[in-house]
Design an enzyme around this catalytic site. Structure first.
Site, PDB file in Angstrom:
ATOM      1  N   LYS A  53       0.566  -1.184   0.192  1.00 40.56           N
ATOM      2  CA  LYS A  53      -0.014  -0.058   0.047  1.00 40.56           C
ATOM      3  C   LYS A  53       1.059   1.310  -0.009  1.00 40.56           C
ATOM      4  CE  LYS A  53      -4.394  -1.486  -0.014  1.00 40.56           C
ATOM      5  NZ  LYS A  53      -5.392  -0.957  -1.048  1.00 40.56           N
TER       6      LYS A  53
ATOM      7  N   ARG B 196      -5.093  -9.638   2.283  1.00 41.16           N
ATOM      8  CA  ARG B 196      -5.130  -9.762   0.657  1.00 41.16           C
ATOM      9  C   ARG B 196      -3.742  -9.385   0.171  1.00 41.16           C
ATOM     10  NH1 ARG B 196      -6.183  -5.850  -3.280  1.00 41.16           N
ATOM     11  NH2 ARG B 196      -7.129  -6.753  -5.140  1.00 41.16           N
TER      12      ARG B 196
END
Length: 275
Positions: free
Chosen positions: A221, A257
């Site tokens: 991220k 995930r």
């Protein structure tokens, strides 16, 4: 879930932010086979990049990319074997899409979970899940996907999360969904700034208060890149595992995930044994 679960990411596109997408069906199949061999409990397949500096692809193109893979998933699983007895088997298939026209076309083919990054603005996707007998993953966000929300601020982020999920879960239940088939996703990097994302990781235990399984999006991220000064997402796997471990210490049973399934599955097994 009784233990942390690992969801491997398959991007059926050529503009994934992490540079791991493919439009080649054969390569996609090989990638999923490798993720299953590495311990993936679930596979999340999407045909459109979530990047906001790219226009949405046509509905017809998204369907065209998804259908061959979905049609062949059962045979792929039948030819594979689990890594060990800890792995969820057969693995669950999550379809990552948000437009109701795509959902209606692909969810009945196969799919255990609909991963709706659109934030469930109405009940159409929930009704489709109820008809198909699929679970629904609701992500926290604002506005339409593919539109950047870089100026969004949250005076009380967790109060906003609480109100949002209460509203969306009620909407899904009214559409015929069983509450037990609903998962939530706090939407890291979606309409959130670095401090917001770090706050979610630091207070992950509060997400358990919603009473639903949580998918924690951690992989490569932007917030990891911001903390480490790493502009290339492919350099962020160590930071991804750090976020995963931090979340596991606060929220023991959740779904992660990830792009790098092997690293995440090994980390999950070790941390689960420790805690």
């Amino acid at each position: 879930f009784d233990r942390p679960r690992v969801m491997g990411i398959l991007n059926l596109n050529d503009d994934s932010f992490s540079g791991d997408g493919t439009l080649d069906h054969s390569l996609a199949t090989d990638k999923v086979r490798s993720m299953l061999a590495a311990g993936a409990d679930m596979i999340d397949v999407g045909a459109e990049s979530a990047r906001t500096n790219r226009p949405a692809i046509p509905v017809e193109e998204e369907i065209r990319r998804l259908q061959p893979f979905l049609a062949g998933f059962a045979a792929l699983v039948a030819s594979a074997e689990p890594l060990d007895s800890q792995q969820l088997w057969p693995p669950l298939l999550s379809i990552n899409t948000w437009r109701p026209e795509v959902v209606e076309a692909v969810l009945p083919v196969t799919g255990d979970i609909l991963n709706d990054m659109g934030g469930l603005p109405d009940d159409r996707n929930a009704r489709a899940c109820a008809r198909a007998g699929a679970a629904l993953l609701i992500m926290h966000t604002v506005g339409e996907p593919k539109i950047a929300q870089t100026d969004r601020t949250w005076p009380d982020l967790f109060a906003s999360l609480e109100g949002y999920f209460a509203e969306k879960i009620a909407l899904a239940e009214a559409a015929g969904m069983d509450r037990r088939a609903i998962l939530i996703d706090p939407g890291i990097d979606f309409a959130k700034q670095m401090d917001d994302n770090l706050r979610i990781y630091a207070r992950a235990d509060q997400l358990a208060g919603f009473g639903r399984p949580v998918l924690m999006p951690i992989s490569r991220k932007t917030v990891i890149g911001d903390v480490l000064g790493l502009p290339d997402p492919r350099d962020r796997d160590a930071g991804t595992i750090a976020c995963m471990v931090a979340c596991m210490m606060r929220l023991p049973a959740t779904v992660f995930r990830v792009h790098n399934v092997a690293a995440a599955a090994r980390a999950a097994r070790v941390v689960h044994a420790v805690i």
